[in-house]
Structure formats: C-alpha cells, structure tokens
Design a protein around this motif. Structure first.
Motif, PDB file in Angstrom:
ATOM      1  N   LEU A  48       0.822  -1.205   0.000  1.00 13.30           N
ATOM      2  CA  LEU A  48       0.000   0.000   0.000  1.00 13.30           C
ATOM      3  C   LEU A  48       0.859   1.259   0.000  1.00 13.30           C
ATOM      4  O   LEU A  48       0.592   2.206  -0.745  1.00 13.30           O
ATOM      5  N   GLY A  49       1.892   1.305   0.806  1.00 17.82           N
ATOM      6  CA  GLY A  49       2.752   2.481   0.873  1.00 17.82           C
ATOM      7  C   GLY A  49       3.385   2.839  -0.458  1.00 17.82           C
ATOM      8  O   GLY A  49       3.566   4.015  -0.771  1.00 17.82           O
ATOM      9  N   VAL A  50       3.707   1.834  -1.256  1.00 23.64           N
ATOM     10  CA  VAL A  50       4.303   2.085  -2.578  1.00 23.64           C
ATOM     11  C   VAL A  50       3.294   2.831  -3.444  1.00 23.64           C
ATOM     12  O   VAL A  50       3.615   3.849  -4.064  1.00 23.64           O
ATOM     13  N   ASN A  51       2.063   2.337  -3.476  1.00 25.01           N
ATOM     14  CA  ASN A  51       1.045   2.981  -4.291  1.00 25.01           C
ATOM     15  C   ASN A  51       0.759   4.392  -3.796  1.00 25.01           C
ATOM     16  O   ASN A  51       0.653   5.335  -4.583  1.00 25.01           O
ATOM     17  N   LEU A  52       0.656   4.568  -2.484  1.00 28.18           N
ATOM     18  CA  LEU A  52       0.393   5.896  -1.922  1.00 28.18           C
ATOM     19  C   LEU A  52       1.519   6.874  -2.248  1.00 28.18           C
ATOM     20  O   LEU A  52       1.279   8.060  -2.482  1.00 28.18           O
ATOM     21  N   ARG A  53       2.753   6.382  -2.279  1.00 27.86           N
ATOM     22  CA  ARG A  53       3.888   7.240  -2.621  1.00 27.86           C
ATOM     23  C   ARG A  53       3.723   7.810  -4.030  1.00 27.86           C
ATOM     24  O   ARG A  53       3.940   8.992  -4.268  1.00 27.86           O
ATOM     25  N   PHE A  54       3.306   6.960  -4.976  1.00 27.72           N
ATOM     26  CA  PHE A  54       3.111   7.427  -6.347  1.00 27.72           C
ATOM     27  C   PHE A  54       1.918   8.376  -6.442  1.00 27.72           C
ATOM     28  O   PHE A  54       1.979   9.388  -7.137  1.00 27.72           O
ATOM     29  N   ILE A  55       0.834   8.054  -5.759  1.00 30.91           N
ATOM     30  CA  ILE A  55      -0.342   8.928  -5.776  1.00 30.91           C
ATOM     31  C   ILE A  55       0.016  10.297  -5.204  1.00 30.91           C
ATOM     32  O   ILE A  55      -0.355  11.335  -5.759  1.00 30.91           O
ATOM     33  N   ALA A  56       0.757  10.316  -4.112  1.00 33.09           N
ATOM     34  CA  ALA A  56       1.121  11.573  -3.445  1.00 33.09           C
ATOM     35  C   ALA A  56       1.984  12.472  -4.330  1.00 33.09           C
ATOM     36  O   ALA A  56       2.020  13.684  -4.128  1.00 33.09           O
ATOM     37  N   ARG A  57       2.659  11.912  -5.307  1.00 34.30           N
ATOM     38  CA  ARG A  57       3.518  12.696  -6.204  1.00 34.30           C
ATOM     39  C   ARG A  57       2.745  13.333  -7.360  1.00 34.30           C
ATOM     40  O   ARG A  57       3.328  14.077  -8.146  1.00 34.30           O
ATOM     41  N   THR A  58       1.469  13.048  -7.487  1.00 35.51           N
ATOM     42  CA  THR A  58       0.685  13.614  -8.579  1.00 35.51           C
ATOM     43  C   THR A  58       0.014  14.913  -8.144  1.00 35.51           C
ATOM     44  O   THR A  58      -0.033  15.233  -6.953  1.00 35.51           O
ATOM     45  N   ASP A  59      -0.519  15.633  -9.112  1.00 40.76           N
ATOM     46  CA  ASP A  59      -1.288  16.847  -8.826  1.00 40.76           C
ATOM     47  C   ASP A  59      -2.652  16.413  -8.316  1.00 40.76           C
ATOM     48  O   ASP A  59      -3.458  15.858  -9.068  1.00 40.76           O
ATOM     49  N   LEU A  60      -2.908  16.653  -7.056  1.00 36.19           N
ATOM     50  CA  LEU A  60      -4.157  16.223  -6.430  1.00 36.19           C
ATOM     51  C   LEU A  60      -5.095  17.396  -6.165  1.00 36.19           C
ATOM     52  O   LEU A  60      -5.976  17.317  -5.300  1.00 36.19           O
ATOM     53  N   THR A  61      -4.918  18.459  -6.947  1.00 37.79           N
ATOM     54  CA  THR A  61      -5.807  19.609  -6.825  1.00 37.79           C
ATOM     55  C   THR A  61      -7.252  19.146  -7.010  1.00 37.79           C
ATOM     56  O   THR A  61      -7.572  18.481  -7.993  1.00 37.79           O
ATOM     57  N   GLY A  62      -8.094  19.460  -6.059  1.00 36.26           N
ATOM     58  CA  GLY A  62      -9.508  19.088  -6.148  1.00 36.26           C
ATOM     59  C   GLY A  62      -9.842  17.735  -5.558  1.00 36.26           C
ATOM     60  O   GLY A  62     -11.013  17.351  -5.518  1.00 36.26           O
ATOM     61  N   LEU A  63      -8.839  16.997  -5.075  1.00 35.28           N
ATOM     62  CA  LEU A  63      -9.115  15.681  -4.492  1.00 35.28           C
ATOM     63  C   LEU A  63      -9.847  15.862  -3.168  1.00 35.28           C
ATOM     64  O   LEU A  63      -9.339  16.494  -2.241  1.00 35.28           O
ATOM     65  N   PHE A 138      -4.791  -1.036  -8.166  1.00 36.90           N
ATOM     66  CA  PHE A 138      -3.750  -1.156  -7.150  1.00 36.90           C
ATOM     67  C   PHE A 138      -2.385  -1.481  -7.758  1.00 36.90           C
ATOM     68  O   PHE A 138      -1.361  -1.077  -7.220  1.00 36.90           O
ATOM     69  N   ASP A 139      -2.379  -2.184  -8.870  1.00 39.19           N
ATOM     70  CA  ASP A 139      -1.101  -2.586  -9.459  1.00 39.19           C
ATOM     71  C   ASP A 139      -0.608  -1.621 -10.542  1.00 39.19           C
ATOM     72  O   ASP A 139       0.307  -1.938 -11.288  1.00 39.19           O
ATOM     73  N   LEU A 140      -1.188  -0.432 -10.610  1.00 38.60           N
ATOM     74  CA  LEU A 140      -0.691   0.602 -11.520  1.00 38.60           C
ATOM     75  C   LEU A 140      -0.182   1.777 -10.700  1.00 38.60           C
ATOM     76  O   LEU A 140      -0.808   2.176  -9.718  1.00 38.60           O
ATOM     77  N   TYR A 141       0.940   2.328 -11.114  1.00 34.68           N
ATOM     78  CA  TYR A 141       1.553   3.430 -10.386  1.00 34.68           C
ATOM     79  C   TYR A 141       1.644   4.631 -11.303  1.00 34.68           C
ATOM     80  O   TYR A 141       2.359   4.599 -12.301  1.00 34.68           O
ATOM     81  N   PRO A 142       0.923   5.713 -10.987  1.00 35.26           N
ATOM     82  CA  PRO A 142       0.942   6.883 -11.866  1.00 35.26           C
ATOM     83  C   PRO A 142       2.316   7.555 -11.880  1.00 35.26           C
ATOM     84  O   PRO A 142       2.863   7.870 -10.832  1.00 35.26           O
ATOM     85  N   LEU A 143       2.844   7.745 -13.079  1.00 33.02           N
ATOM     86  CA  LEU A 143       4.152   8.374 -13.241  1.00 33.02           C
ATOM     87  C   LEU A 143       4.030   9.808 -13.740  1.00 33.02           C
ATOM     88  O   LEU A 143       4.950  10.599 -13.589  1.00 33.02           O
ATOM     89  N   VAL A 144       2.900  10.140 -14.339  1.00 30.91           N
ATOM     90  CA  VAL A 144       2.670  11.469 -14.896  1.00 30.91           C
ATOM     91  C   VAL A 144       2.018  12.325 -13.817  1.00 30.91           C
ATOM     92  O   VAL A 144       0.987  11.937 -13.262  1.00 30.91           O
ATOM     93  N   PRO A 145       2.602  13.477 -13.507  1.00 30.06           N
ATOM     94  CA  PRO A 145       2.077  14.297 -12.409  1.00 30.06           C
ATOM     95  C   PRO A 145       0.604  14.689 -12.547  1.00 30.06           C
ATOM     96  O   PRO A 145      -0.103  14.799 -11.561  1.00 30.06           O
ATOM     97  N   ASN A 146       0.119  14.891 -13.776  1.00 24.48           N
ATOM     98  CA  ASN A 146      -1.263  15.319 -13.971  1.00 24.48           C
ATOM     99  C   ASN A 146      -2.193  14.165 -14.351  1.00 24.48           C
ATOM    100  O   ASN A 146      -3.280  14.393 -14.896  1.00 24.48           O
ATOM    101  N   TYR A 147      -1.795  12.954 -14.038  1.00 21.22           N
ATOM    102  CA  TYR A 147      -2.551  11.754 -14.420  1.00 21.22           C
ATOM    103  C   TYR A 147      -4.023  11.843 -13.986  1.00 21.22           C
ATOM    104  O   TYR A 147      -4.933  11.734 -14.796  1.00 21.22           O
ATOM    105  N   PHE A 148      -4.285  12.060 -12.718  1.00 22.99           N
ATOM    106  CA  PHE A 148      -5.658  12.102 -12.211  1.00 22.99           C
ATOM    107  C   PHE A 148      -6.382  13.357 -12.693  1.00 22.99           C
ATOM    108  O   PHE A 148      -7.557  13.306 -13.052  1.00 22.99           O
ATOM    109  N   ARG A 149      -5.696  14.487 -12.690  1.00 16.63           N
ATOM    110  CA  ARG A 149      -6.323  15.740 -13.115  1.00 16.63           C
ATOM    111  C   ARG A 149      -6.785  15.661 -14.560  1.00 16.63           C
ATOM    112  O   ARG A 149      -7.847  16.170 -14.901  1.00 16.63           O
TER     113      ARG A 149
END
Length: 169
Positions: A48-63, A138-149
C-alpha cells in the motif's frame, strides 16, 4: 444440470444477495472535486505504501477523498497499517474502508476476483461525496504528475458518466 449452468445460477444468486446486503444511498448534493477509489488486496497490503507514494507525487488539486478499500472484512493488524499510512502520507485525504460484515463474508466465501473488484467499488461509491470518482488499479503506479487531473478534467468538460483511460506502456 450441467456444471457451467449450475455455476452461472449460483453466481447470479450470489450477485443478488451481495447487492441486497450492500446499501447505496442516493447522492443529493455532491461536494466539489473528485474522489479516488483504490482497492487493496489484503494479501498485498504491504505494498500500500508504494502505491500511496506514487499517488502523493501527482497533482491532487480538487481531491476530496481517497478511498482505500481493503478487499476483506476488518482484520487484526489493520489498525497498524492504517496508522502507518496516515503517518507517512498526512496530506492525503484517506478514508479506509472494509467490507460490511455479512456481504464481505459472502464475497470471501465466493472467492472470485470480479466479486472482490465490484465490492471494492460499491463499498467506496456508496460513501463517495463527489460526482466524480476514479477507479485506480492497485497494481498501476501513476508516473505522470497530472494523471488524475487529466481524467477528471475530461470527465467534467464532457459531462461523462463513465469513461476509461489507458495510459500504460
């Protein structure tokens, strides 16, 4: 009765029972922003920590909310795992979820991946306060900062009810 017919009948009955055991309130006044739903296989909870680390590195504006849904009913050891995640990622608006007791036990007995995945989504969506929700594997790690946005912006811009994005290489 053939085995495949029997299996299909049992799955149909199980779907109806699990659905009846999983209430889903109607959304009245959606909050602004979006939510992320992260289904976590209990057997892989140590990642879980690995996935959260990648999520935390993205632009989470509006989350608004990051739903971390464990694919089981509550288990011993969960408290320590949740505490560590909150400590390591205090800026992530996490809400931790487990399956409701009766529905969760049934899904665990059925032990079919599609039931786990569906139950993860329903568990979080029934609590989701936003109109927009992203189902994050869970098994995908976002590498692009604006992935979710990017996904949320497109959903909002085009008033999409459902959409998918494949951004893997």
């Amino acid at each position: 009765m053939s085995e495949s017919f029997r299996r299909e009948v049992l799955r149909s009955v199980a779907r109806r029972v699990v659905g009846a055991l999983t209430p889903w309130p109607r959304m009245r006044d959606p909050q602004p922003g979006y939510s992320i739903i992260l289904g976590v296989p209990w057997g892989l909870r140590h990642l879980l920590g690995v996935n959260l680390r990648f999520i935390a590195r993205t632009d989470l504006t509006g989350l608004s909310r990051l739903f971390v849904v464990f694919d089981r009913t509550e288990r011993p050891g969960a408290e320590d795992l949740i505490e560590a995640a909150r400590r390591d990622y205090p800026d992530l608006p996490m809400e931790f979820c487990f399956y409701p007791r009766r529905a969760g036990r049934l899904v665990e007995r059925i032990d079919v991946s599609t039931f786990y995945n569906s139950m993860n989504n329903v568990t979080a969506l029934s609590r989701c306060p936003t109109r927009w929700a992203l189902l994050h594997d869970f098994d995908l790690y976002p590498l692009v900062p604006n992935y979710f946005r990017d996904v949320v912006d497109k959903m909002e811009r085009e008033s999409l009810r459902f959409c998918g994005l494949e951004a893997t290489n």
